[in-house]
Design a protein around this motif. Structure first.
Motif, PDB file in Angstrom:
ATOM      1  N   VAL A 128     -48.528   4.255 -25.965  1.00 25.36           N
ATOM      2  CA  VAL A 128     -49.748   4.240 -26.783  1.00 25.36           C
ATOM      3  C   VAL A 128     -49.761   5.458 -27.699  1.00 25.36           C
ATOM      4  CG1 VAL A 128     -52.270   4.310 -26.716  1.00 25.36           C
ATOM      5  CG2 VAL A 128     -51.005   3.006 -24.974  1.00 25.36           C
ATOM      6  N   MET A 129     -49.421   6.609 -27.151  1.00 25.30           N
ATOM      7  CA  MET A 129     -49.384   7.835 -27.948  1.00 25.30           C
ATOM      8  C   MET A 129     -48.264   7.783 -28.980  1.00 25.30           C
ATOM      9  SD  MET A 129     -50.003  10.756 -25.031  1.00 25.30           S
ATOM     10  CE  MET A 129     -51.575  10.936 -24.181  1.00 25.30           C
ATOM     11  N   MET A 130     -47.134   7.252 -28.597  1.00 21.94           N
ATOM     12  CA  MET A 130     -45.991   7.186 -29.513  1.00 21.94           C
ATOM     13  C   MET A 130     -46.307   6.317 -30.727  1.00 21.94           C
ATOM     14  SD  MET A 130     -43.131   6.807 -26.505  1.00 21.94           S
ATOM     15  CE  MET A 130     -41.683   6.589 -27.544  1.00 21.94           C
ATOM     16  N   TYR A 165     -38.323  16.779 -15.146  1.00 22.82           N
ATOM     17  CA  TYR A 165     -38.707  15.538 -15.819  1.00 22.82           C
ATOM     18  C   TYR A 165     -39.508  15.841 -17.081  1.00 22.82           C
ATOM     19  CZ  TYR A 165     -41.552  11.370 -16.705  1.00 22.82           C
ATOM     20  OH  TYR A 165     -42.199  10.318 -17.298  1.00 22.82           O
ATOM     21  N   SER A 166     -40.431  16.777 -16.988  1.00 23.46           N
ATOM     22  CA  SER A 166     -41.275  17.133 -18.134  1.00 23.46           C
ATOM     23  C   SER A 166     -40.459  17.758 -19.253  1.00 23.46           C
ATOM     24  CB  SER A 166     -42.377  18.101 -17.687  1.00 23.46           C
ATOM     25  OG  SER A 166     -43.206  17.510 -16.702  1.00 23.46           O
ATOM     26  N   ASP A 167     -39.453  18.547 -18.898  1.00 28.17           N
ATOM     27  CA  ASP A 167     -38.604  19.158 -19.920  1.00 28.17           C
ATOM     28  C   ASP A 167     -37.888  18.081 -20.741  1.00 28.17           C
ATOM     29  OD1 ASP A 167     -39.315  21.719 -19.160  1.00 28.17           O
ATOM     30  OD2 ASP A 167     -37.551  22.024 -17.889  1.00 28.17           O
ATOM     31  N   ALA A 168     -37.335  17.088 -20.055  1.00 31.44           N
ATOM     32  CA  ALA A 168     -36.657  15.996 -20.764  1.00 31.44           C
ATOM     33  C   ALA A 168     -37.654  15.191 -21.587  1.00 31.44           C
ATOM     34  CB  ALA A 168     -35.931  15.098 -19.764  1.00 31.44           C
ATOM     35  N   LEU A 169     -38.805  14.910 -20.997  1.00 33.94           N
ATOM     36  CA  LEU A 169     -39.828  14.124 -21.685  1.00 33.94           C
ATOM     37  C   LEU A 169     -40.320  14.833 -22.946  1.00 33.94           C
ATOM     38  CD1 LEU A 169     -41.443  11.450 -21.091  1.00 33.94           C
ATOM     39  CD2 LEU A 169     -43.258  12.935 -20.194  1.00 33.94           C
ATOM     40  N   ALA A 174     -41.043  14.454 -28.642  1.00 39.55           N
ATOM     41  CA  ALA A 174     -41.353  15.309 -29.798  1.00 39.55           C
ATOM     42  C   ALA A 174     -41.205  14.585 -31.136  1.00 39.55           C
ATOM     43  CB  ALA A 174     -40.481  16.568 -29.763  1.00 39.55           C
ATOM     44  N   PRO A 175     -40.172  13.752 -31.334  1.00 39.51           N
ATOM     45  CA  PRO A 175     -40.059  13.051 -32.632  1.00 39.51           C
ATOM     46  C   PRO A 175     -41.228  12.121 -32.932  1.00 39.51           C
ATOM     47  CG  PRO A 175     -37.969  13.003 -31.454  1.00 39.51           C
ATOM     48  CD  PRO A 175     -38.993  13.505 -30.488  1.00 39.51           C
ATOM     49  N   PHE A 176     -41.965  11.725 -31.894  1.00 39.31           N
ATOM     50  CA  PHE A 176     -43.104  10.826 -32.081  1.00 39.31           C
ATOM     51  C   PHE A 176     -44.425  11.586 -32.202  1.00 39.31           C
ATOM     52  CE2 PHE A 176     -39.804   8.408 -29.992  1.00 39.31           C
ATOM     53  CZ  PHE A 176     -39.823   7.190 -30.656  1.00 39.31           C
TER      54      PHE A 176
END
Length: 342
Positions: A128-130, A165-169, A174-176
């Motif tokens: 939804v955010m993306m 997990y948060s680091d990868a996420l 970020a591009p979105f």
């Protein structure tokens, strides 16, 4: 909660909002900052106080259930015209006691909540955010995710996994235009221990029975008088979450800075300091061992000093003064700047 929500109001979905916990106080602080808050709880009666706030709506949400997560997210989207601006993954459970004696069913429960449940919400809300090209995901970890201590090994492992997990996420989203923030609380006075009490030692036959008091003390560490109140924690953290450029990590609370700095200390020194603090050093003595690292009885070779360790004598590995000098150098060098709150 009133039906209409303006475009200027941020919509927040937060999990783990039972009365008295960190999530409860985060929800109240978010509402005080003008957000419309959907406060998720497994049992609605535990969020009765929040429901009295006109900016907060309590919703039933079990993060370990796909159907519950899907239903809760759909409800929020239907009520807000299809948007969630901020997701706060706060729900978590504690696991305390010797790691080798922990029931695997309990370990599965901890990871299902602290890691899989967190990911389940992210997977449901992130798209939804993306699509809207904006949003903030806040994953509540712990300083235990930086440095594990004795007696909470699986809890620390689950929080370390949440951090990774948060680091990868964060990089992937970020591009979105979607930000990902890790909030790592120190010792915060909340209901975590009360709500998730464990049988810390399963039986008197436990090999760790001599450390019972140390294990119980570690499990209840966040409830000591010198810990940070959850109200203060929320008051400091929420403005940073809602800022225009929230940091990747927000670390705040009692013992937070010291714990984070220990990550940079050589493991042999860190083990020694934490062993003295949390009872494994004393357990070695009580078991009539010499060096608390080798566990050898009587006079044995100490793997750290290379010398002879004697029973009931501390292992002579390093001067605590030298350790604190090294930590001071880290602070002076700017390492402390990662803390957006201290």
């Amino acid at each position: 909660m009133t039906a209409s929500i303006s475009e200027t109001e941020r919509v927040v979905l937060i999990t783990g909002c039972s009365a008295g916990g960190i999530g409860h106080h985060l929800a109240l602080e978010l509402a005080a900052h003008g957000c419309r808050v959907f406060a998720g709880v497994r049992t609605l009666s535990k969020a009765q106080a929040l429901a009295e706030n006109p900016r907060i709506e309590a919703i039933e949400l079990d993060i370990t259930s796909d159907s519950s997560v899907d239903a809760a997210v759909a409800r929020v989207l239907a009520a807000t015209g299809g948007r969630i601006d901020v997701l706060v993954n706060n729900a978590g459970v504690l696991c305390a006691g010797p790691t080798v004696e922990a029931p695997l069913s309990r370990v599965e429960e901890v990871f299902d909540t602290n890691v899989i449940g967190l990911a389940r919400l992210c997977s449901a809300v992130a798209p939804v955010m993306m699509d809207r090209r904006r949003g903030t995901i806040v994953n509540v970890g712990s300083v235990s995710g930086y440095v594990a201590t004795p007696w909470v090994g699986f809890y620390a492992a689950s929080k370390a996994a949440a951090h990774a997990y948060s680091d990868a996420l964060r990089m992937e989203l970020a591009p979105f235009g979607v930000r990902v923030v890790v909030v790592a609380p120190g010792s915060i006075r909340s209901n975590l221990v009360a709500n998730h009490s464990d049988s810390l030692i399963e039986a008197e036959s436990s090999r760790f029975v001599l450390a019972r008091s140390a294990i119980e003390a570690r499990a209840g560490l966040s409830q000591n008088s010198d810990t940070t109140p959850a109200t203060e924690f929320a008051r400091v953290v929420v403005p940073r979450i809602l800022g225009d450029s929230p940091p990747a990590y927000i670390t705040y609370g009692s013992h937070a800075a010291a714990t984070w700095l220990l990550y940079f200390v050589p493991p042999v020194i860190r083990d020694y300091l934490l062993g003295r603090r949390f009872g494994t050093h004393q357990l070695a003595r009580d078991l009539k061992g010499g060096c608390p690292f080798s566990g050898k009885k009587g006079g044995g070779s100490c793997p750290v000093s290379g010398g002879r360790a004697k029973a009931s004598v501390s292992c002579p590995i390093a001067s605590p003064l030298a350790m604190w000098v090294a930590l001071a150098a880290l602070v002076a060098g700017g390492a402390y700047s990662v803390f957006k709150a201290s």
